[in-house]
Write a protein that holds these residues in place. Structure first.
Motif, short mmCIF file in Angstrom:
data_model
loop_
_atom_site.label_atom_id
_atom_site.label_comp_id
_atom_site.label_asym_id
_atom_site.label_seq_id
_atom_site.Cartn_x
_atom_site.Cartn_y
_atom_site.Cartn_z
N ASP A 1 -16.77 -1.70 10.15
CA ASP A 1 -16.46 -0.46 9.44
C ASP A 1 -17.70 0.38 9.15
O ASP A 1 -17.61 1.60 9.00
CB ASP A 1 -15.79 -0.77 8.10
N HIS A 2 -18.84 -0.25 9.02
CA HIS A 2 -20.05 0.37 8.50
C HIS A 2 -20.41 1.66 9.24
O HIS A 2 -20.29 1.74 10.47
CB HIS A 2 -21.21 -0.62 8.62
N PRO A 3 -20.85 2.72 8.53
CA PRO A 3 -21.16 4.01 9.16
C PRO A 3 -22.23 3.88 10.25
O PRO A 3 -23.16 3.08 10.14
CB PRO A 3 -21.67 4.86 8.00
N ARG A 4 -22.09 4.72 11.27
CA ARG A 4 -22.95 4.64 12.44
C ARG A 4 -23.69 5.95 12.69
O ARG A 4 -23.24 7.03 12.32
CB ARG A 4 -22.10 4.31 13.68
N ALA A 5 -24.82 5.81 13.36
CA ALA A 5 -25.62 6.95 13.82
C ALA A 5 -26.02 6.71 15.26
O ALA A 5 -26.19 5.56 15.68
CB ALA A 5 -26.85 7.13 12.95
N PHE A 6 -26.16 7.79 16.03
CA PHE A 6 -26.50 7.65 17.44
C PHE A 6 -27.38 8.81 17.87
O PHE A 6 -27.01 9.97 17.72
CB PHE A 6 -25.21 7.63 18.28
N HIS A 7 -28.55 8.48 18.39
CA HIS A 7 -29.44 9.51 18.95
C HIS A 7 -28.97 9.80 20.38
O HIS A 7 -29.08 8.96 21.27
CB HIS A 7 -30.88 9.02 18.96
N ASP A 8 -28.41 10.98 20.58
CA ASP A 8 -27.77 11.29 21.86
C ASP A 8 -28.74 11.88 22.89
O ASP A 8 -28.30 12.39 23.93
CB ASP A 8 -26.59 12.25 21.65
N GLY A 9 -30.02 11.77 22.63
CA GLY A 9 -31.02 12.32 23.53
C GLY A 9 -31.58 13.63 23.04
O GLY A 9 -32.64 14.07 23.49
N ARG A 10 -30.86 14.25 22.09
CA ARG A 10 -31.34 15.51 21.50
C ARG A 10 -31.41 15.40 19.98
O ARG A 10 -32.44 15.66 19.38
CB ARG A 10 -30.40 16.67 21.88
N VAL A 11 -30.29 15.01 19.39
CA VAL A 11 -30.21 14.92 17.93
C VAL A 11 -29.59 13.59 17.53
O VAL A 11 -28.95 12.91 18.33
CB VAL A 11 -29.38 16.09 17.33
N VAL A 12 -29.76 13.25 16.26
CA VAL A 12 -29.12 12.07 15.70
C VAL A 12 -27.74 12.50 15.19
O VAL A 12 -27.63 13.28 14.24
CB VAL A 12 -29.95 11.46 14.56
#
Length: 525
Positions: A456-467
């Motif tokens: 469930d824990h919140p996620r972040a992803f650096h997509d190559g440009r922004v987080v």
């Protein structure tokens, strides 16, 4: 223990067997197979077939699969690469002659041969107990009698509607009345039901050498594809030796390249040199380290990953991760890294453990939502667009070539320890998957979250440009990332989806969890 005054749900706990998938109908079908005495592999194949009908945006029999399997729950991990290949007549020169500078994301030139059906039959023969005809029964029934559209399926369907409208066969099946289906609508796929029935009756050969193969190839050729019946006839899955690394006293296993599972292992090697447990699990410091480790590992992936069998040994060598780790600064982002454009996509992941503790980690996909955006009208089969991952640079390890497998994003995971399987797990979501695997494992092994909390824990992803951050990431954490030089945006869609089953040998129990970002459920008995 979770806070019962906040939204959420408990993990599922039982003793005999467990299934976790991203769709309730899939989980129920697999559980019925286990109750009948089928193996974990039988249940996983049945679940994947159901999802090929009821989650058509995420998977299908026109796609690929990868599998990790611990027979008897030991630490011997078997791997199967069920990914397809480029057509025998595919060439960089031909596509460049059309004026293309990179692989098309959709359309016939993005279609690779479907590997899933071959893999299902091989897995059934090697590790199954029930006949394939029985395993396909629920999928046939749902395709023929109809199934109700679930919430996440409808969400994805709406987004894909413009692309479906471009293909007459796809529009006829998936845009009845000219519009995407809504939550609660009933949908049928009679052509796919007949195709599944033929496969159930006639076996693997019907798909790769019979009328079904001829219909699929003819349709792709009519759209300009260079596919040939020989491409289908040559399709074979391959047994592979999994690759692995150690993390916090556990062993984490992945499928080797052409699969991107290596990327997650490189991330773990980098992060193993930091004391994550001493950091706030929701804080800036933790996410910054994960983001920077992912940027370094994805840069490795994009430079090197193809079908090279020696790549894993080089990138997992003891001296590789320390050099990458040294580039990470605790207070600022790395400025010198190339920034590839990364994207999420749709997939189904299935985790199963049976009463004999056979543990199966199984992933099946057509890549982007509704794959290449092409449906074979005679068979109802959606074609995958895995060829979109190839490069049109002959010098690159992932260069397009005849009968070659592309870099593949879908990656099943397996954790072992002290001679036993501990957890079949997976995190869906295209390029996000390595970052998702690592975030889930850190939640479990560094922060001691229970399985459902970890998912469930919140996620972040650096997509190559922004987080891209999910809404659950605290404002103070976002501000801290910005202070370190990261550009941050709110994610328009959730990052991936996960399933996992934790095997507690000491207590004789199974704990299952399924991601609320999807429609699924974990169930056991």
């Amino acid at each position: 223990m979770r806070d019962f005054q906040t939204p959420g749900r408990s993990a599922v706990r039982t003793t005999q067997a467990m299934v976790a998938t991203s769709h309730p109908l899939s989980t129920l079908a697999a559980l019925d197979v286990l109750r009948e005495g089928g193996t974990a592999m039988d249940a996983a194949i049945c679940a994947a077939a159901v999802q090929a009908v009821v989650e058509p945006q995420s998977t299908g029999i026109g796609g690929d699969c990868f599998v990790l399997h611990c027979p008897g729950g030991g630490d011997r991990v078997l791997g199967l690469n069920g990914s397809g290949r480029a057509p025998g007549r595919a060439s960089i020169e031909a596509l460049r002659g059309m004026g293309l500078t990179q692989m098309p994301t959709f359309g016939p030139h993005s279609v690779t041969t479907p590997g899933a059906i071959d893999a299902w039959f091989r897995l059934s023969s090697d590790h199954g107990r029930l006949p394939m005809a029985r395993l396909l029964e629920p999928a046939i029934a749902h395709a023929e009698d109809g199934y109700v559209i679930y919430d996440r399926v409808a969400f994805d369907w709406q987004i894909a509607a413009p692309r479906l409208a471009e293909d007459p066969a796809s529009a006829a099946i998936f845009l009845p009345g000219g519009a995407a289906l809504q939550v609660g609508d009933l949908h049928r796929q009679p052509a796919l039901a007949q195709t599944l029935r033929i496969i159930a009756q006639e076996g693997r050969a019907a798909f790769y050498d019979g009328d079904l193969a001829r219909a699929m190839v003819a349709h792709l050729q009519s759209l300009g594809g260079v596919h040939d019946p020989a491409d289908w006839a040559a399709t074979r899955s391959d047994a592979v030796t999994p690759i692995s690394t150690g993390y916090r006293g556990y062993r984490v296993h992945q499928v080797p390249p052409n699969n991107q599972g290596l990327t997650a292992l490189v991330m773990l090697d980098i992060l193993s040199g930091f004391d994550l447990a001493a950091l706030d699990p929701d804080g800036t410091e933790r996410l910054h380290l994960e983001i920077e480790a992912s940027r370094l590992a994805y840069a490795d992936r994009d430079r090197h990953l193809g079908e090279d069998p020696g790549l894993a040994a080089r990138l997992l060598a003891p001296g590789h991760a320390p050099g990458l780790r040294a580039a990470i600064h605790p207070d600022r982002r790395i400025e010198s890294l190339p920034e590839p454009e990364l994207a999420t996509s749709d997939t189904v992941y299935i985790s199963v453990v049976d009463r004999d503790r056979n543990a199966v980690s199984f992933i099946n996909s057509t890549y982007h939502s509704f794959g290449a955006g092409i449906t074979c009208p005679q068979t109802g089969i959606i074609f995958q667009n895995r060829g979109a991952s190839f490069r049109l640079d002959a010098a690159h390890p992932n260069a397009l070539a005849p009968r070659k497998r592309p870099l593949h994003t879908i990656m099943p995971g397996m954790v072992t320890k002290d001679g036993h399987a501990v957890m079949p797990y997976g995190v869906m979501g295209g390029d996000y998957q390595p970052a998702g695997h690592v975030h889930l494992l850190a939640n479990l092994l560094d922060y001691g979250m229970d399985l459902q909390q970890a998912i469930d824990h919140p996620r972040a992803f650096h997509d190559g440009r922004v987080v891209q951050v999910e809404r659950g990431v605290p404002a103070r954490t976002i501000a801290g990332l910005q202070d370190r030089g990261h550009e941050v945006a709110c994610a328009a869609e959730p990052h991936g989806g996960a399933q996992a089953i934790w095997i507690d040998r000491e207590r004789g129990t199974l704990t299952g969890a399924s991601d609320p970002r999807k429609d699924g459920i974990a169930l056991g008995y």
